[in-house]
Design an enzyme around this catalytic site. Structure first.
Site, PDB file in Angstrom:
ATOM      1  N   LYS A  18      -2.183  -1.541  -3.707  1.00 54.75           N
ATOM      2  CA  LYS A  18      -3.035  -0.354  -3.666  1.00 54.75           C
ATOM      3  C   LYS A  18      -2.159   0.887  -3.765  1.00 54.75           C
ATOM      4  O   LYS A  18      -1.176   0.994  -3.019  1.00 54.75           O
ATOM      5  CB  LYS A  18      -3.829  -0.339  -2.357  1.00 54.75           C
ATOM      6  N   LYS A  45       0.856  -1.181   0.000  1.00 57.22           N
ATOM      7  CA  LYS A  45       0.000   0.000   0.000  1.00 57.22           C
ATOM      8  C   LYS A  45       0.896   1.235   0.000  1.00 57.22           C
ATOM      9  O   LYS A  45       1.700   1.434   0.909  1.00 57.22           O
ATOM     10  CB  LYS A  45      -0.923   0.015   1.217  1.00 57.22           C
TER      11      LYS A  45
END
Length: 330
Positions: free
Chosen positions: A254, A200
């Site tokens: 992400k 992320k």
């Protein structure tokens, strides 16, 4: 190998049936996870201004969306709460309340559709903290890793007890996957999956999401001490490997489109279920392009979602999930 003119690659593109027959990448509704935002009240729908077409829903609305997902063939929804300001504090204590918005939404979905739909829950403290960070702050304002992990374990256990099928730690603290897995095992939640937000990034694409969960205006500083530097690729492989060693059942990259190279590298290196999150800023850009007349929504959505699958993603979290599922269902 033959050469032109005996070999003409356009031959197989000449008709629709032939293009379908030779298509390498296939997208289905089963590849989609639908993120949903939960809010307080009854009969409430709150449109998110920075996410056109996306709303926060009260529990009855969340149950209705769950039924819609099942009807569309979407296998899983992801839940994110908009915790009321009065319930936020420095330690995110509302995350451990068995009657919080997240837990009540899990139960509402299970009451509505049972096990016909998977429920994925966000494990992070930013929807619950008064400062908007994903963890607990020390005296210097630094997000303390180990104290945060302890809080995340408690949060994951509360969600699992409410009926979550997949807990998804999105915080990027070191060591939290192993601690959560051990805690789940110790209390008998052997079949609760962990989808780790393993790679992320500290991205500029999260703004509309923070509006949706009410943390954007609260955030003090940034999240660069725990989310990854967008310039790093090899580090993502180290993060994924550690999460897998600690017990993650699947991993996530992400954001999505700006990191398709990472999706591909993770898929090729580990061969494990790898998901991508087409985040709020990506969704908002598509909607802005449509509003400006720069593209056609259906074509833009389907092309971008197909690109995730082509890169090696097992599935995609996307706010366009219901639209894509309708298109795929014909």
């Amino acid at each position: 190998m033959s050469q032109y003119p005996h070999l003409r690659l356009r031959r197989t593109r000449a008709t629709a049936w032939s293009r379908a027959m030779h298509r390498e990448t296939v997208l289905t509704p089963a590849d989609l996870i639908w993120p949903l935002f939960v809010t307080s009240g009854q009969g409430v729908e709150e449109p998110v201004g920075s996410l056109p077409g996306v709303s926060r829903w009260s529990l009855d609305g969340i149950a209705a969306r769950a039924k819609e997902a099942v009807a569309l063939g979407i296998p899983c929804v992801a839940l994110f709460p908009n915790t009321p300001p009065g319930l936020r504090d420095d330690t995110g204590s509302e995350a451990h309340n068995p009657q919080n918005l997240m837990c009540n939404a899990i139960r509402a979905i299970k009451d509505a559709v049972g096990d016909d739909l998977g429920v994925l829950t966000d494990v992070a403290l930013d929807p619950y903290t008064s400062h908007g960070q994903d963890g607990l702050l020390d005296d210097a304002g630094y997000v303390a890793n180990d104290a945060t992990v302890e809080a995340l374990v408690g949060q994951a256990l509360v969600q699992a007890a409410a009926g979550a099928d997949i807990v998804a730690p999105s915080d990027m603290m070191d060591g939290r996957i192993g601690e959560i897995r051990e805690a789940l095992e110790n209390v008998g939640h052997h079949n609760v999956q962990i989808m780790a937000y393993a790679a992320k990034y500290a991205s500029a694409f999260y703004g509309p999401f923070r509006d949706a969960v009410g943390s954007g205006g609260l955030l003090k500083g940034n999240k660069k001490t725990y989310q990854m530097d967008p310039a790093n690729g090899a580090e993502a492989l180290r993060e994924v490997e550690l999460d897998l060693i600690e017990g993650a059942d699947s991993v996530m990259v992400k954001p999505g489109l700006p990191y398709l190279d990472i999706v591909r590298r993770v898929h090729e290196e580990f061969g494990v279920p790898t998901f991508a999150y087409q985040v709020s800023g990506e969704y908002a850009m598509i909607e802005a392009a449509v509003a400006a007349g720069a593209g056609e929504r259906e074509a833009l959505v389907m092309e971008t979602l197909t690109s995730f699958k082509r890169a090696g993603a097992s599935g995609v979290l996307t706010y366009h999930a219901p639209l894509a599922a309708r298109l795929l269902n014909g």
